[in-house]
Design a protein around this motif. Structure first.
Motif, PDB file in Angstrom:
ATOM      1  N   ARG A 140       1.639  -6.022   3.818  1.00  0.00           N
ATOM      2  CA  ARG A 140       3.056  -6.355   3.630  1.00  0.00           C
ATOM      3  C   ARG A 140       3.550  -7.172   4.814  1.00  0.00           C
ATOM      4  O   ARG A 140       3.334  -6.787   5.970  1.00  0.00           O
ATOM      5  CB  ARG A 140       3.840  -5.056   3.514  1.00  0.00           C
ATOM      6  N   PRO A 141       4.245  -8.310   4.554  1.00  0.00           N
ATOM      7  CA  PRO A 141       4.782  -9.099   5.665  1.00  0.00           C
ATOM      8  C   PRO A 141       5.793  -8.300   6.483  1.00  0.00           C
ATOM      9  O   PRO A 141       6.568  -7.528   5.925  1.00  0.00           O
ATOM     10  CB  PRO A 141       5.488 -10.280   4.984  1.00  0.00           C
ATOM     11  N   THR A 142       5.750  -8.469   7.773  1.00  0.00           N
ATOM     12  CA  THR A 142       6.725  -7.812   8.639  1.00  0.00           C
ATOM     13  C   THR A 142       7.978  -8.655   8.715  1.00  0.00           C
ATOM     14  O   THR A 142       7.989  -9.817   8.303  1.00  0.00           O
ATOM     15  CB  THR A 142       6.152  -7.617  10.059  1.00  0.00           C
ATOM     16  N   GLU A 143       9.041  -8.092   9.249  1.00  0.00           N
ATOM     17  CA  GLU A 143      10.301  -8.829   9.366  1.00  0.00           C
ATOM     18  C   GLU A 143      10.160 -10.058  10.250  1.00  0.00           C
ATOM     19  O   GLU A 143      10.854 -11.038  10.068  1.00  0.00           O
ATOM     20  CB  GLU A 143      11.391  -7.918   9.929  1.00  0.00           C
ATOM     21  N   SER A 144       9.232 -10.023  11.210  1.00  0.00           N
ATOM     22  CA  SER A 144       9.085 -11.149  12.125  1.00  0.00           C
ATOM     23  C   SER A 144       8.123 -12.206  11.583  1.00  0.00           C
ATOM     24  O   SER A 144       7.862 -13.186  12.231  1.00  0.00           O
ATOM     25  CB  SER A 144       8.569 -10.656  13.483  1.00  0.00           C
ATOM     26  N   THR A 187      -1.207   6.637 -18.291  1.00  0.00           N
ATOM     27  CA  THR A 187      -0.364   7.386 -17.362  1.00  0.00           C
ATOM     28  C   THR A 187       0.098   6.407 -16.306  1.00  0.00           C
ATOM     29  O   THR A 187      -0.717   5.825 -15.581  1.00  0.00           O
ATOM     30  CB  THR A 187      -1.150   8.548 -16.715  1.00  0.00           C
ATOM     31  N   VAL A 188       1.410   6.208 -16.229  1.00  0.00           N
ATOM     32  CA  VAL A 188       1.998   5.198 -15.350  1.00  0.00           C
ATOM     33  C   VAL A 188       2.583   5.850 -14.101  1.00  0.00           C
ATOM     34  O   VAL A 188       3.326   6.828 -14.199  1.00  0.00           O
ATOM     35  CB  VAL A 188       3.103   4.414 -16.093  1.00  0.00           C
ATOM     36  N   THR A 189       2.241   5.280 -12.945  1.00  0.00           N
ATOM     37  CA  THR A 189       2.819   5.714 -11.672  1.00  0.00           C
ATOM     38  C   THR A 189       3.505   4.519 -11.023  1.00  0.00           C
ATOM     39  O   THR A 189       2.836   3.556 -10.633  1.00  0.00           O
ATOM     40  CB  THR A 189       1.726   6.257 -10.726  1.00  0.00           C
ATOM     41  N   PRO A 190       4.851   4.536 -10.915  1.00  0.00           N
ATOM     42  CA  PRO A 190       5.538   3.457 -10.206  1.00  0.00           C
ATOM     43  C   PRO A 190       5.198   3.533  -8.716  1.00  0.00           C
ATOM     44  O   PRO A 190       5.110   4.624  -8.146  1.00  0.00           O
ATOM     45  CB  PRO A 190       7.024   3.746 -10.426  1.00  0.00           C
ATOM     46  N   LEU A 191       5.002   2.383  -8.109  1.00  0.00           N
ATOM     47  CA  LEU A 191       4.663   2.320  -6.687  1.00  0.00           C
ATOM     48  C   LEU A 191       5.795   1.678  -5.906  1.00  0.00           C
ATOM     49  O   LEU A 191       6.437   0.743  -6.382  1.00  0.00           O
ATOM     50  CB  LEU A 191       3.378   1.498  -6.495  1.00  0.00           C
ATOM     51  N   SER A 192       6.020   2.183  -4.714  1.00  0.00           N
ATOM     52  CA  SER A 192       7.011   1.565  -3.835  1.00  0.00           C
ATOM     53  C   SER A 192       6.303   1.159  -2.544  1.00  0.00           C
ATOM     54  O   SER A 192       5.296   1.765  -2.171  1.00  0.00           O
ATOM     55  CB  SER A 192       8.175   2.515  -3.557  1.00  0.00           C
ATOM     56  N   PRO A 193       6.805   0.147  -1.871  1.00  0.00           N
ATOM     57  CA  PRO A 193       6.151  -0.328  -0.649  1.00  0.00           C
ATOM     58  C   PRO A 193       6.120   0.753   0.430  1.00  0.00           C
ATOM     59  O   PRO A 193       7.053   1.547   0.558  1.00  0.00           O
ATOM     60  CB  PRO A 193       7.029  -1.493  -0.196  1.00  0.00           C
ATOM     61  N   HIS A 194       5.050   0.764   1.185  1.00  0.00           N
ATOM     62  CA  HIS A 194       4.909   1.673   2.321  1.00  0.00           C
ATOM     63  C   HIS A 194       5.225   0.880   3.583  1.00  0.00           C
ATOM     64  O   HIS A 194       4.766  -0.254   3.746  1.00  0.00           O
ATOM     65  CB  HIS A 194       3.474   2.213   2.384  1.00  0.00           C
TER      66      HIS A 194
END
Length: 109
Positions: free
Chosen positions: A96-100, A83-90
């Motif tokens: 997760r690296p921030t923009e800065s 059973t596959v669940t695609p994940l997206s970034p939170h």
């Protein structure tokens, strides 16, 4: 793209112990290859029912078609339901690296 895959394996009744051992060894070797290629990121052993083999895997693939190719290459797939669940970034993911932040050096700009 990352995918969480719930893998439940049911060995058919009457399958020889030698066959099970061989396929499990092949699965282990293939998992190591997929990890080295960057397709298999993590594996967990969640709670499971008696007599059930269950694994959660975190996989990386450019799309669901490539993920299916990866999963189909795994020897236990002959006995497994995935059973596959695609994940997206939170946006609040602490990993997760921030923009800065420059992800290449870890320093903020």
């Amino acid at each position: 793209m990352e995918f969480l895959v719930d893998m439940v394996t049911t060995v058919p009744t009457g399958t020889a112990d030698e066959t099970v051992a061989r396929i499990r060894a092949e699965e282990s070797a293939r998992s190591q290859e997929l990890a080295a290629q960057g397709s298999l990121l993590r594996l967990w052993r969640p709670p499971h029912a008696p007599g059930e083999w269950r694994t959660w895997g975190l996989f990386s693939a450019p799309d669901s078609e490539r993920l299916e190719q990866v999963l189909a290459s795994m020897p236990l797939r002959v006995w497994r339901q995935d059973t596959v669940t695609p994940l997206s970034p939170h946006p609040s993911d602490p990993g997760r690296p921030t923009e800065s932040q420059d992800p290449s050096d870890g320093n903020t700009r």
